[in-house]
Scaffold this motif. Structure first.
Motif, short mmCIF file in Angstrom:
data_model
loop_
_atom_site.label_atom_id
_atom_site.label_comp_id
_atom_site.label_asym_id
_atom_site.label_seq_id
_atom_site.Cartn_x
_atom_site.Cartn_y
_atom_site.Cartn_z
N ALA A 3 -22.60 -9.52 8.65
CA ALA A 3 -23.52 -10.40 9.39
C ALA A 3 -24.87 -9.73 9.61
O ALA A 3 -25.91 -10.40 9.62
CB ALA A 3 -22.90 -10.81 10.73
N LEU A 4 -24.88 -8.42 9.76
CA LEU A 4 -26.14 -7.71 10.02
C LEU A 4 -27.04 -7.65 8.80
O LEU A 4 -28.22 -7.33 8.91
CB LEU A 4 -25.85 -6.31 10.55
N LYS A 5 -26.51 -7.99 7.64
CA LYS A 5 -27.32 -8.00 6.41
C LYS A 5 -28.19 -9.25 6.32
O LYS A 5 -29.06 -9.35 5.45
CB LYS A 5 -26.42 -7.89 5.20
N ILE A 6 -27.96 -10.19 7.20
CA ILE A 6 -28.72 -11.45 7.16
C ILE A 6 -30.19 -11.22 7.46
O ILE A 6 -31.06 -11.80 6.81
CB ILE A 6 -28.10 -12.47 8.13
N LYS A 7 -30.49 -10.36 8.41
CA LYS A 7 -31.89 -10.16 8.80
C LYS A 7 -32.75 -9.65 7.63
O LYS A 7 -33.80 -10.25 7.33
CB LYS A 7 -31.97 -9.21 9.99
N PRO A 8 -32.36 -8.58 6.92
CA PRO A 8 -33.19 -8.15 5.79
C PRO A 8 -33.20 -9.16 4.64
O PRO A 8 -34.21 -9.31 3.96
CB PRO A 8 -32.59 -6.82 5.36
N LEU A 9 -32.12 -9.88 4.46
CA LEU A 9 -32.08 -10.91 3.43
C LEU A 9 -33.07 -12.03 3.76
O LEU A 9 -33.83 -12.48 2.90
CB LEU A 9 -30.67 -11.49 3.30
N LYS A 10 -33.10 -12.45 5.02
CA LYS A 10 -34.04 -13.50 5.42
C LYS A 10 -35.48 -13.05 5.19
O LYS A 10 -36.31 -13.82 4.72
CB LYS A 10 -33.83 -13.89 6.88
#
Length: 65
Positions: A3-10
């Motif tokens: 879930a924490l990978k969402i921020k850099p992906l966004k």
């Protein structure tokens, strides 16, 4: 956690499509009600109705522009 990978992906996706909206859901977001804010998601869905309501709100926003 994934879930924490969402921020850099966004951030990467916004570079290509600045008006992109990200809605998240699933177990991590049910356990931590504020996690969606930490990953910079625009919304969180806990069930299908949440998703439908969010999509409708985006459509209304578009019409009001």
């Amino acid at each position: 956690p994934p879930a924490l990978k969402i921020k850099p992906l966004k951030a990467k996706l916004l570079a290509v499509k600045p008006d992109l909206k990200i809605m998240v859901g699933g177990a991590p977001f049910r356990f931590d009600k504020e996690l969606y804010k930490q990953v910079d998601a625009d919304a969180v869905g806990h069930n299908v109705l949440d998703i439908i309501d969010y999509l409708k709100s985006l459509e209304v926003s578009k019409r009001n522009l």
